[in-house]
Design a protein around this motif. Structure first.
Motif, mmCIF file in Angstrom:
data_model
loop_
_atom_site.group_PDB
_atom_site.id
_atom_site.type_symbol
_atom_site.label_atom_id
_atom_site.label_comp_id
_atom_site.label_asym_id
_atom_site.label_seq_id
_atom_site.Cartn_x
_atom_site.Cartn_y
_atom_site.Cartn_z
ATOM 1 N N PRO A 298 57.426 47.185 60.722
ATOM 2 C CA PRO A 298 56.203 46.606 60.388
ATOM 3 C C PRO A 298 55.271 46.370 61.476
ATOM 4 O O PRO A 298 55.449 46.267 62.678
ATOM 5 N N ASP A 299 54.004 46.485 60.969
ATOM 6 C CA ASP A 299 52.933 46.555 61.853
ATOM 7 C C ASP A 299 52.562 45.492 62.903
ATOM 8 O O ASP A 299 52.590 45.817 64.168
ATOM 9 N N PRO B 69 50.671 46.315 70.742
ATOM 10 C CA PRO B 69 48.992 46.552 70.674
ATOM 11 C C PRO B 69 48.688 47.828 71.483
ATOM 12 O O PRO B 69 49.101 48.299 72.420
ATOM 13 N N TYR B 70 47.799 48.441 70.567
ATOM 14 C CA TYR B 70 46.993 49.649 71.123
ATOM 15 C C TYR B 70 46.096 49.279 72.426
ATOM 16 O O TYR B 70 45.447 48.443 72.292
ATOM 17 N N ASP B 71 46.363 49.801 73.513
ATOM 18 C CA ASP B 71 45.627 49.370 74.685
ATOM 19 C C ASP B 71 44.239 50.454 74.677
ATOM 20 O O ASP B 71 44.450 51.717 75.141
ATOM 21 N N GLY B 72 43.247 50.127 74.200
ATOM 22 C CA GLY B 72 41.948 50.687 74.326
ATOM 23 C C GLY B 72 41.411 51.251 75.352
ATOM 24 O O GLY B 72 41.783 50.882 76.598
ATOM 25 N N ILE B 73 40.053 51.812 75.279
ATOM 26 C CA ILE B 73 39.275 52.082 76.390
ATOM 27 C C ILE B 73 38.945 50.873 77.135
ATOM 28 O O ILE B 73 38.626 49.686 76.569
ATOM 29 N N THR C 88 46.684 53.181 60.527
ATOM 30 C CA THR C 88 47.851 53.797 60.388
ATOM 31 C C THR C 88 48.040 55.064 60.972
ATOM 32 O O THR C 88 49.056 55.315 61.541
ATOM 33 N N ALA C 89 46.979 55.667 61.586
ATOM 34 C CA ALA C 89 47.221 56.912 62.356
ATOM 35 C C ALA C 89 47.500 56.485 63.920
ATOM 36 O O ALA C 89 48.423 57.241 64.368
ATOM 37 N N VAL C 90 47.060 55.428 64.216
ATOM 38 C CA VAL C 90 47.639 54.796 65.658
ATOM 39 C C VAL C 90 48.951 54.478 65.399
ATOM 40 O O VAL C 90 49.800 54.860 66.475
ATOM 41 N N ALA C 91 49.428 53.966 64.594
ATOM 42 C CA ALA C 91 50.861 53.579 64.207
ATOM 43 C C ALA C 91 51.599 54.851 64.204
ATOM 44 O O ALA C 91 52.796 54.992 64.758
ATOM 45 N N GLN D 217 51.838 52.120 67.986
ATOM 46 C CA GLN D 217 51.291 51.009 68.306
ATOM 47 C C GLN D 217 50.243 50.409 67.273
ATOM 48 O O GLN D 217 49.965 51.133 66.304
ATOM 49 N N ARG D 218 49.947 49.294 67.565
ATOM 50 C CA ARG D 218 49.085 48.472 66.472
ATOM 51 C C ARG D 218 47.666 48.503 66.900
ATOM 52 O O ARG D 218 47.401 47.765 67.958
ATOM 53 N N LEU D 219 46.699 49.016 66.004
ATOM 54 C CA LEU D 219 45.275 48.905 66.510
ATOM 55 C C LEU D 219 44.793 47.700 65.842
ATOM 56 O O LEU D 219 44.818 47.477 64.621
#
Length: 191
Positions: free
Chosen positions: A5-6, A11-15, A139-142, A147-149
């Motif tokens: 599950p999302d 969490p996605y660690d962004g720029i 969905t692509a990040v997962a 990870q969860r965007l």
């Protein structure tokens, strides 16, 4: 990772903010152009001020985001030196531009700025693996990073036409372009 599950994904660690350049001056534009033209692939997205009234037309794009592997460049559309840089980069057949759900972005760039984009790959369609629906960045990040965007509706629907963007807007916009490039790189490496 698709069956996790999302909300259980990390969490996605962004720029980071220090890797984001808001192009405001001639010097910023020249630096951005040099960095962008030296890339083989760029992450790409646009943001437009949302419309809320029935029948209201968008006046966007108000912001164009392009990302290299190392930095994201944000171009506010208005009285700035950005348009010539955007035209040269977006119309280049030598540089691949990748992003998610780009149909509307391309249409708005053409109608508002007269930019005829070339060599663009919409990952929403390209990454489908037999699925009927297009694939979004979340969905692509997962799928690719486990990870969860986090995509805040509050930030998505902010006024992108403001002369001065908030730090949250800047990071959100930069991430949209940068994550597309990271996903593309992972996808190609895994192919």
């Amino acid at each position: 990772m698709a069956d996790v599950p999302d909300e259980l994904l990390p969490p996605y660690d962004g720029i980071k903010l220090h890797h984001v350049r808001v192009v405001k001056s001639e010097r910023d534009a020249a630096d951005a152009l040099a960095a962008l033209l030296s890339s083989d692939v760029l992450g790409f997205d646009t943001e437009s001020k949302p419309t809320f009234a029935k029948g209201e037309s968008s006046t966007g794009p108000h912001l164009v985001q392009l990302a290299t592997d190392d930095a994201a460049y944000l171009f506010q559309i208005g009285p700035a030196p950005a348009i010539d840089v955007l035209r040269e980069v977006l119309e280049s057949a030598l540089i691949l531009k990748v992003g998610f759900g780009l149909t509307d972005d391309l249409r708005r760039l053409r109608s508002k700025l007269g930019i005829e984009t070339a060599n663009v790959l919409d990952l929403a369609t390209a990454l489908r693996r037999g699925e009927r629906n297009t694939l979004g960045a979340k969905t692509a990040v997962a799928r690719f990073f486990g990870q969860r965007l986090q995509k805040s509706k509050k930030i998505t629907t902010t006024n992108w036409a403001l002369p001065r963007l908030s730090e949250k807007q800047i990071l959100y916009a930069a991430d949209d372009a940068h994550v597309a490039l990271r996903i593309y790189r992972r996808w190609r490496a895994d192919s």
